[in-house]
Design a protein around this motif. Structure first.
Motif, short mmCIF file in Angstrom:
data_model
loop_
_atom_site.label_atom_id
_atom_site.label_comp_id
_atom_site.label_asym_id
_atom_site.label_seq_id
_atom_site.Cartn_x
_atom_site.Cartn_y
_atom_site.Cartn_z
N ARG A 57 0.85 -1.19 0.00
CA ARG A 57 0.00 0.00 0.00
C ARG A 57 0.88 1.25 0.00
O ARG A 57 1.97 1.27 0.59
N VAL A 58 0.39 2.29 -0.66
CA VAL A 58 1.18 3.52 -0.78
C VAL A 58 1.56 4.07 0.59
O VAL A 58 2.72 4.43 0.84
N ASP A 59 0.61 4.14 1.51
CA ASP A 59 0.91 4.70 2.83
C ASP A 59 1.92 3.85 3.58
O ASP A 59 2.78 4.40 4.30
N LEU A 86 -0.25 1.29 -6.79
CA LEU A 86 -0.35 2.64 -7.31
C LEU A 86 -0.40 2.56 -8.83
O LEU A 86 0.27 1.72 -9.45
N GLN A 145 5.20 11.25 -5.27
CA GLN A 145 4.69 10.52 -4.11
C GLN A 145 5.78 10.06 -3.14
O GLN A 145 5.54 10.00 -1.93
N SER A 185 -11.17 2.86 -11.88
CA SER A 185 -9.97 2.51 -11.11
C SER A 185 -10.11 1.09 -10.57
O SER A 185 -11.21 0.55 -10.46
N ARG A 210 -4.29 2.86 -5.56
CA ARG A 210 -4.44 4.31 -5.59
C ARG A 210 -4.14 4.79 -7.00
O ARG A 210 -3.05 4.56 -7.53
N THR A 211 -5.11 5.48 -7.60
CA THR A 211 -5.01 5.85 -9.01
C THR A 211 -4.87 7.37 -9.15
O THR A 211 -5.56 8.13 -8.47
N VAL A 259 -6.86 12.15 -7.44
CA VAL A 259 -6.40 10.95 -6.74
C VAL A 259 -7.62 10.12 -6.35
O VAL A 259 -8.49 10.59 -5.60
N ASP A 286 -8.93 7.07 -4.34
CA ASP A 286 -8.49 6.27 -3.19
C ASP A 286 -8.60 4.78 -3.47
O ASP A 286 -9.41 4.33 -4.29
N GLU A 287 -7.80 4.01 -2.73
CA GLU A 287 -7.80 2.56 -2.89
C GLU A 287 -9.18 1.95 -2.63
O GLU A 287 -9.53 0.92 -3.22
#
Length: 412
Positions: free
Chosen positions: A15-17, A282, A314, A344, A349-350, A389, A391-392
């Protein structure tokens, strides 16, 4: 990289975070600071608290062109019955204003001793060595008191503040000629790929753009970029290029980060250090990853230009700010109405590129997607006004929805 990994691809994506948190843990703020002249400090990050050493203005000043007077001498003055004062023919700082006297002053002039107000020039009429006053003024009227702009001892900025031109002007006004700023993190930028040339591409060759783009981003975000020429897909040459940057704060590569036969960087970084993340949830640009080699984070950006930019914004931008222990300001956004649906993938995350268009009788601009896919189409991001953006947790965004368009190039 193992044969199994090349064959299996990315079974799991971070995950991005989570990837950002891991990268933050891997980057150590360098803590180095230096004094630089104010003229060279725009965009630099303060390394210390800045406090005003003096009042601005240092003493009371005239806030208008006119005459410095004792306010009590003007009481009762009017158009029909002006008060008449004797003019003192002297510079304001050379003589006091006594009862019944006036001294000509200009905006910003020091207020003479004895004066406590200024009559505006429009309300005065000089005649020989006297001046007729047509309007009464109160004590301190048209006077800028000492410290009106800045008070001595006032805290102006905290460490981590990114200096702007207006900040430099304020710091100069209180007496600073130099400021303590964090040194710029040293970032080595390495484009990779056999097919890359700097100009005049032949069959099967591509003009290299990522190195230029990323290096300028590094400098915009506060780093000191060293941009290398493109490095071919050769393990030993890649290792040598990466080692050349390990004395700095960060190394960033572009290209060769996925799991194909020619994607050698993951294997190279496994030999030089430890891969922490490889593959993120992502789009565009899931082949991002980073390793730590001899204590230095090495960021792998995908080779497609749009994916490079998305991942640089990012991940590289936060890493540079972390190296300086500087804040990461959010991107400015514009509220808009989505013109067409954005699809998406759940769990990803797009970043959908859009342009903005003002339309008559509509309160919000239209956000028109330029592309969602196509990470090699550089014009789709270079000619866009920002991105939306997704969200997932979302499964796309419907046409007509209100969206926030991030202007990711607007700030440092």
């Amino acid at each position: 990289m193992s044969t199994d990994r090349k064959q299996s691809g990315f079974k799991q994506r971070t995950r991005v975070d989570d990837a950002l948190a891991a990268l933050r843990d891997a980057v150590d703020p360098h803590g180095r600071a230096a004094e630089v002249p104010l003229a060279e400090a725009d965009g630099r990050t303060l390394a210390a608290t800045m406090t005003a050493p003096a009042n601005v203005p240092a003493a009371p000043e005239a806030a208008m062109d006119g005459y410095a007077v004792q306010a009590s001498d003007t009481f009762g003055a009017s158009d029909r019955s002006p008060e008449i004062l004797r003019t003192v023919d002297a510079e304001p700082t050379e003589e006091d204003v006594g009862p019944g006297e006036a001294i000509r002053v200009h905006t910003g002039s020091a207020l003479p001793e004895g004066a406590d107000a200024v009559v505006m020039i429009e309300q005065a009429d000089p005649v020989a060595d006297e001046v007729e006053i047509f309007d009464a003024v109160a004590e301190n009227e048209n006077v800028a008191p000492a410290g009106e702009d800045v008070e001595e001892g006032q805290q102006l900025y905290d460490p981590g503040h990114v200096l702007r031109p207006s900040d430099l002007g304020l710091l100069k006004s209180v007496g600073y000629t130099e400021v303590p700023v964090f040194e710029q993190p040293e970032v080595t930028v390495i484009p990779t790929g056999d097919e890359l040339v700097q100009a005049d591409p032949g069959p099967g060759e591509t003009i290299e753009t990522n190195g230029l783009t990323v290096a300028r981003f590094v400098e915009r975000w506060g780093g000191d970029a060293t941009e290398l020429d493109p490095v071919p897909d050769d393990e030993e040459q890649l290792k040598a290029a990466i080692r050349s940057g390990l004395d700095g704060e960060l190394v960033v590569t572009s290209g060769g980060s996925s799991v194909g036969e020619r994607d050698l960087l993951p294997e190279v970084l496994e030999d030089l250090g430890e891969i922490v993340v490889h593959g993120v949830a992502l789009k565009p640009g899931h082949p991002f990853g980073f390793a730590v080699c001899e204590g230095t984070p090495v960021l792998m950006l995908p080779g497609y230009p749009v994916a490079t930019i998305v991942n640089a914004v990012q991940f590289l931008r936060p890493a540079i700010k972390r190296a300086m222990d500087a804040p990461l300001p959010p991107h400015p956004t514009t509220e808009a109405r989505l013109d067409r649906k954005i699809a998406s993938e759940p769990g990803v995350r797009t970043f959908a590129r859009v342009r903005l268009e003002e339309r008559p009788d509509e309160p919000l601009p239209a956000a028109i997607p330029t592309r969602v896919s196509g990470s090699g189409v550089l014009s789709s991001v270079a000619l866009a006004d920002g991105w939306v953006v997704v969200d997932e947790a979302a499964e796309g965004v419907d046409a007509g929805d209100t969206v926030a368009v991030q202007d990711w190039e607007a700030n440092r």
